[in-house]
Design a protein around this motif. Structure first.
Motif, mmCIF file in Angstrom:
data_model
loop_
_atom_site.group_PDB
_atom_site.id
_atom_site.type_symbol
_atom_site.label_atom_id
_atom_site.label_comp_id
_atom_site.label_asym_id
_atom_site.label_seq_id
_atom_site.Cartn_x
_atom_site.Cartn_y
_atom_site.Cartn_z
ATOM 1 N N GLU A 1 0.814 -1.226 0.000
ATOM 2 C CA GLU A 1 0.000 0.000 0.000
ATOM 3 C C GLU A 1 0.838 1.262 0.000
ATOM 4 O OE1 GLU A 1 -3.953 -0.520 2.269
ATOM 5 O OE2 GLU A 1 -2.424 -1.446 3.561
ATOM 6 N N ALA A 2 2.087 1.150 -0.424
ATOM 7 C CA ALA A 2 2.959 2.332 -0.335
ATOM 8 C C ALA A 2 2.581 3.434 -1.308
ATOM 9 C CB ALA A 2 4.412 1.914 -0.544
ATOM 10 N N GLY A 3 1.711 3.145 -2.243
ATOM 11 C CA GLY A 3 1.273 4.184 -3.164
ATOM 12 C C GLY A 3 2.109 4.260 -4.430
ATOM 13 N N MET A 4 1.771 5.250 -5.228
ATOM 14 C CA MET A 4 2.400 5.355 -6.541
ATOM 15 C C MET A 4 2.798 6.795 -6.819
ATOM 16 S SD MET A 4 0.823 4.147 -10.166
ATOM 17 C CE MET A 4 0.390 2.501 -9.604
ATOM 18 N N LEU A 5 3.937 6.930 -7.469
ATOM 19 C CA LEU A 5 4.445 8.232 -7.859
ATOM 20 C C LEU A 5 4.320 8.329 -9.365
ATOM 21 C CD1 LEU A 5 5.746 10.028 -5.727
ATOM 22 C CD2 LEU A 5 7.961 9.365 -6.617
ATOM 23 N N LYS A 6 3.531 9.258 -9.823
ATOM 24 C CA LYS A 6 3.335 9.425 -11.260
ATOM 25 C C LYS A 6 4.237 10.574 -11.685
ATOM 26 C CE LYS A 6 0.508 8.705 -14.907
ATOM 27 N NZ LYS A 6 0.070 7.448 -15.475
ATOM 28 N N MET A 7 5.259 10.293 -12.497
ATOM 29 C CA MET A 7 6.302 11.270 -12.790
ATOM 30 C C MET A 7 6.079 11.974 -14.127
ATOM 31 S SD MET A 7 8.764 10.667 -10.495
ATOM 32 C CE MET A 7 10.079 11.473 -11.410
ATOM 33 N N THR B 1 5.656 2.655 -6.032
ATOM 34 C CA THR B 1 5.763 2.416 -7.473
ATOM 35 C C THR B 1 6.022 3.755 -8.153
ATOM 36 O OG1 THR B 1 4.289 0.521 -7.385
ATOM 37 C CG2 THR B 1 4.434 1.697 -9.488
ATOM 38 N N VAL B 2 6.893 3.751 -9.165
ATOM 39 C CA VAL B 2 7.146 4.970 -9.932
ATOM 40 C C VAL B 2 6.646 4.751 -11.342
ATOM 41 C CG1 VAL B 2 8.928 6.489 -10.854
ATOM 42 C CG2 VAL B 2 9.105 5.628 -8.517
ATOM 43 N N CYS C 1 6.756 3.946 -18.909
ATOM 44 C CA CYS C 1 7.699 3.147 -18.132
ATOM 45 C C CYS C 1 7.323 3.190 -16.665
ATOM 46 C CB CYS C 1 9.118 3.675 -18.307
ATOM 47 S SG CYS C 1 10.328 2.771 -17.305
ATOM 48 N N TYR C 2 7.249 2.044 -16.046
ATOM 49 C CA TYR C 2 6.998 2.019 -14.609
ATOM 50 C C TYR C 2 7.994 1.100 -13.921
ATOM 51 C CZ TYR C 2 4.163 -1.924 -16.280
ATOM 52 O OH TYR C 2 3.717 -3.054 -16.914
ATOM 53 N N ILE D 1 10.405 -3.732 -13.940
ATOM 54 C CA ILE D 1 10.429 -2.586 -14.843
ATOM 55 C C ILE D 1 9.649 -2.952 -16.090
ATOM 56 C CG2 ILE D 1 11.900 -1.072 -16.222
ATOM 57 C CD1 ILE D 1 14.201 -1.831 -14.210
ATOM 58 N N GLY D 2 8.604 -2.176 -16.372
ATOM 59 C CA GLY D 2 7.798 -2.468 -17.557
ATOM 60 C C GLY D 2 7.395 -1.182 -18.220
ATOM 61 N N ALA D 3 6.640 -1.255 -19.185
ATOM 62 C CA ALA D 3 6.420 -2.398 -20.052
ATOM 63 C C ALA D 3 6.349 -1.858 -21.456
ATOM 64 C CB ALA D 3 5.109 -3.088 -19.720
ATOM 65 N N SER D 4 6.821 -2.655 -22.377
ATOM 66 C CA SER D 4 6.652 -2.300 -23.776
ATOM 67 C C SER D 4 5.192 -2.523 -24.154
ATOM 68 C CB SER D 4 7.550 -3.178 -24.642
ATOM 69 O OG SER D 4 7.130 -4.521 -24.546
ATOM 70 N N ALA D 5 4.815 -2.085 -25.326
ATOM 71 C CA ALA D 5 3.457 -2.308 -25.824
ATOM 72 C C ALA D 5 3.563 -2.562 -27.315
ATOM 73 C CB ALA D 5 2.569 -1.101 -25.529
ATOM 74 N N MET D 6 3.597 -3.829 -27.685
ATOM 75 C CA MET D 6 3.765 -4.182 -29.094
ATOM 76 C C MET D 6 2.465 -4.768 -29.608
ATOM 77 S SD MET D 6 7.581 -5.713 -28.728
ATOM 78 C CE MET D 6 7.973 -5.553 -30.472
ATOM 79 N N ALA D 7 1.776 -3.977 -30.385
ATOM 80 C CA ALA D 7 0.457 -4.374 -30.843
ATOM 81 C C ALA D 7 0.529 -5.535 -31.815
ATOM 82 C CB ALA D 7 -0.243 -3.189 -31.498
ATOM 83 N N ASP D 8 -0.540 -6.327 -31.803
ATOM 84 C CA ASP D 8 -0.731 -7.400 -32.779
ATOM 85 C C ASP D 8 0.301 -8.501 -32.672
ATOM 86 O OD1 ASP D 8 -3.085 -6.544 -34.018
ATOM 87 O OD2 ASP D 8 -1.968 -4.959 -35.002
ATOM 88 N N SER D 9 0.846 -8.695 -31.509
ATOM 89 C CA SER D 9 1.812 -9.777 -31.369
ATOM 90 C C SER D 9 1.389 -10.775 -30.309
ATOM 91 C CB SER D 9 3.180 -9.212 -30.987
ATOM 92 O OG SER D 9 4.070 -10.283 -30.747
#
Lengths: 373, 373, 373, 373
Positions: free
Chosen positions: A88-94, A240-241, A247-248, A259-267
């Motif tokens: 529950e540490a939360g998230m940092l949106k950069m 989480t950053v 990129c997170y 560490i993620g994530a790519s996004a490769m459509a149609d694969s």
């Protein structure tokens, strides 16, 4: 009630759990092992606030699912004794550029109006204090968004469903449906034909292929997401950053970072591309320079189901009304799992669902919707 | 000629290799990685003499395939540089009970009439000399049967096909066929619809599910085979040892022994059962007591396609004559791979096949055939 | 002769093989599994021409070792049946900057005088023809240097030694020496005290620690080398590509490429640093851009023994003359393995060694030597 | 206080944690990764009642350690967030023969006098009710003994020590000691010489080799323990089942069962013998027949430190009094970890230890002691 669920990922397992709790007779078939596809590849963020930056039909479900999780997890823990890595540490949106900073400000303003208690704007000093290893150049937003071990959560849903009486058949592949006139009465599987009153198709990215056997053209496509894991001697991050550009970095137990994530459509290809490893490392070292000294562990990929308008499909078949399609959660499958199980159970039981589900219906007009990120 | 092959196991790959050599345009689709199912789980025996003990329609193909292998392997080696573990030390077929001894004597007599130069009867002293670690109580038959690394051979067929121009599409799953009137014109896959003049279905144990889309009921079922691997400091065996009751021990490179195989009908489950590990070890230690001191490495399983009458299906669809079904090789898939590629290529080219293929046709009467082991 | 060898890597195994062939009684102890450290992490280049660019005392040994390999490998293959991945396609030594181009020209000139038949200067067009996937901006030198699977070669040396009568004791750790007056008579190990007439210490980077028990201060240190493996659908390279700045790309069987290697001094830590993965990918994609689309497989590290003056230690202990130290081959251990086994055997037998071994003696003055790369 | 601990297993890590909490400056060196030997191979039983059946000097420590665990685990959890698999379901100690039944009755009587609230005699009906899958023929004793994930507990001790300021140096090997006259002032390691006021040697089975550098002959030897893991679809056991003859079955998360353990004296070889896998499966299927249908997962081994009289060594060096030896916990290392950390810290601080530690001193007479199982 008698339900056959096709797909043993987190969505199918969550539906199975909820239905089994309500007393239904539930059978889940899965062509391989449980939670072997996107459900186990996910980084496990419950990003209700981080993912949405404008009005969106999924927001009520996302918030409700997030709110439901503490109890759900306690329940799963009690039934299965599986540690799901609740954090529950939360998230940092950069923001890492001026333009991202502008967008993030809007994002913040959006949430400040709705849930001011759950988001907070952070100056560079605030970031330095909260996460000293993060290189912050443009400020950031803090959200309460939690995270989990996605694979363990998926398995916990499945095991809890079993504890409540559901049956899971692994290595059982559905390859056709059985019709009786205008009605679908069962599914042909490699373990034989299984009949059921209700059938739920929750095969993630593979759902559209199966849906064609039901004369249904779903407007969806696979999006491969690639991740890498690294470990460090001492913790680099508490929260989480999440960088604006996708990129997170998610801190897990034992000083592990996903560490993620790519996004490769149609694969549908579950391999990891060399350039993706390179790109993820480049980005991660920009945001947290000390990751350069981390120990590289491994890389992996998952195939996530995305739809043309970015809305999941959650609803009954237009013609065969005892068949439900539940897919298209893209990168919100873990977050939405808890509420999806409940909504689908309500719908199957003929109860009123406490959300507007029309945007997710199978007969919606796509041009009405679009995800804004 | 333009051929789409569904299935990237050793059968599909061997057909692809032969067709590509003959100048065809070949595309192979595989829903996962190449050679990931039975082809990589197999122990790799080329047991033309060890498997058959009475007249059987497969014998001519088995002998021809065995005879073809030395050249095939040289060709694959030259094209791909992959080491396939070719081993010509031969095979010891053991009797471990009086009754087995009687059967093995008949088995020997059968082959002595046909190929006296390729089998030899061994007294217990002969066995002790040939394989000092084997506990022989009832004599044995020696055959020239070779063995290979099944996984590497499968990959070599595929890579050699690519070298000859074939295209392999991994992570591409066929889920339906495309008809144009009375003709099948293509296959719907997760990489889109692929059209081809000829379509070959070679999906191993998964073939029957796909065949239903073509109104074809194949009389076949999966048989799980479980194996274990052990290693020793010094070699225990030179030849493969094949006990009459199904247990075999195959010596591989680096003093590794593959011990197989269970036969669990109707199971697509790729897990290994504890009792199978126990049983295989019990049997192996009976035959080669020093295996007790070997290092246990791992256990694995493969799902093999078996048919009701024990004959593979190799032939055209009764109605859609541009569709070929090639499956059901059960535990002779590695042995028969070389000849199957050639026969199917001949059939597709309309050439005469130098064997009687009617026992393997899709419209045979099953009651006419039965495998005797 | 009776020899105890401490260390089951490629150097210890090669010495064991040669001594056993000559009739010695040989025992090799290894604290873990055979070939588990640098020997299995190496990329396996036999870079006699690629590694040396000026006069260097190792050149005669490197050339002799390279020349010996075809016969050695045939012998190992015959004794052990292990496939060692012998590859004679040669090596491309690349310049990627103007300054590197100048150095490479000198490098080429050096070898053109000595072995003109084994090196060739390549224009950019030549490179394009030989290796179309390589981005060449400054020309390159071709050498005949071969490569092997380093792990398999190491294991083959060990297995061949066993076939010739040597004993290997895995999981046996030497922790002290046994003196009898001025003489070392044995080694204390976790399997008990072992006595021998001659003792060879060949523990790679761990040799200096053990040497202290013999009042010997070796001027050496560990250098971690990190590598990554990627695979491609079609071959990208035929030859090994060696960029002047230390990055190399070695094509292995099954379209696999090994990309190496970092050089992190003074580290025994066998982890792979995230920044190293990043750096290796950056360099590899510069040289062969299509590597971007390759499938990332894994990353690993090995700890190589380097000396202050860059010369291996091959010689007897100054005081305890029945003890031999053989270490410090740094990144030439695979290349030098064949000749090292022979030279050490000659020295132990009191024969004349056909090379000047004084630069490698344990009592050399270091300031006389330095490796120039 | 300034302490150097040699050994990063559960004992070294527990001492480091306790000392760091008390404010000491602590450095732990480990030649590989943390918890890589016996600590990670252990089944994790905290068998204070199950292991001891007569008066024994370890009983007070075992009970105190067991009693301390709930708080220790809460503390570790709070500091590290690592899930250590704490399980309080208890243990079933089985008799499988008439003779074992007699012994178990004595065992029960022994504990009934000391801690009647923590043991209970079970009739066959009781067993059937408590563990329906267990085949009970001679009754059983129930104890409150808990269990944990041994590897995670070890890592949690280490991580918690770091959180309290301790430094861990992985891949750092101690190979000699540094004397200053009559005093040991440091340790030579592959990361350089490290000096410290106090030195603790806690290298498990490897301790005796290192102790020789300190003129100390420890009467100890390695005992390899081999285990296998299986999984089931539904839980077969709630409690740990411990058969009198050494076979135990420990239920872990996700329906996993750990079956252990062989006991092979004088072996540092970390391989698993085929006959051990066979024997463990034979025994496990006798006790819980449904294990036959379980999925075999893998086998592994750990090397445990045993002493001639069965007592651990916990005490100062007879001559170099700033050196402590802590080893020989054999199969009670996980159980005793919590209290060992405390006792050693007390001893180092010169505090009185609340237990009689003379049986564990390095100068005890061995003939006075013997473990009775």
């Amino acid at each position: 009630m008698d339900v056959l669920i096709v797909g043993g990922g987190i969505i199918g397992s969550s539906i199975a759990f909820e239905l089994a709790k309500r007393g239904a007779h539930v059978v889940v078939i899965e062509r391989g092992e449980l939670a072997q596809e996107a459900s186990s590849a996910a980084a496990g963020m419950l990003g209700a606030h981080a993912e949405f930056s404008t009005d969106h039909p999924l927001i009520p479900l996302a918030l409700a699912s997030q709110a439901a999780f503490p109890n759900v997890i306690a329940e799963l823990q009690q039934l299965t004794n599986i540690a799901v890595g609740w954090n529950e540490a939360g998230m940092l949106k950069m923001a890492t550029t001026a333009e991202e900073h502008r967008q993030l400000t809007e994002h913040y303003e959006f949430w400040r109006r709705i849930q001011p208690q759950h988001v907070r704007w952070l100056t560079r000093d605030d970031v330095a204090q909260l996460e000293p290893h993060v290189r912050s150049e443009y400020g950031a937003m803090y959200t309460i968004d939690q995270q989990v071990d996605a694979k363990q959560l998926s398995v916990a849903f499945a095991r809890a469903a079993m504890a409540k009486g559901a049956t899971f058949l692994p290595y059982t592949e559905a390859y056709d449906v059985v019709f009786d006139g205008e009605r679908v009465t069962g599914v042909k599987t490699t373990s034989g034909t299984l009949h059921a009153e209700h059938i739920v198709i929750a095969c993630g990215a593979w759902t559209s292929a199966f849906a064609e056997k039901l004369q249904l053209s779903l407007h969806m496509y696979p999006v491969k997401g690639e991740c890498i894991g690294v470990t460090t001697d001492t913790p680099l991050l508490r929260t989480t950053v999440f960088a604006k550009n996708g990129c997170y970095i998610v801190p897990k137990a034992n000083n592990r970072l996903v560490i993620g994530a790519s996004a490769m459509a149609d694969s549908f290809t579950k391999t990891v591309q060399a350039s993706s490893v390179h790109h993820l490392l480049t980005r991660a070292m920009q945001i947290v320079p000390d990751i350069a000294h981390a120990t590289f562990e491994k890389a992996w990929a998952g195939i996530r189901p995305q739809t043309k308008d970015g809305m999941p499909y959650i609803g009954e078949h237009p013609q065969y009304t005892n068949v439900f399609i539940v897919t298209g959660h893209y990168r919100n499958g873990i977050l939405l799992s808890a509420i999806t199980g409940r909504c689908v159970s309500d719908m199957l039981e003929g109860k009123e669902v406490p959300f507007d589900m029309t945007p997710f219906s199978l007969i919606r007009k796509e041009e009405d919707h679009a995800l804004h990120h």
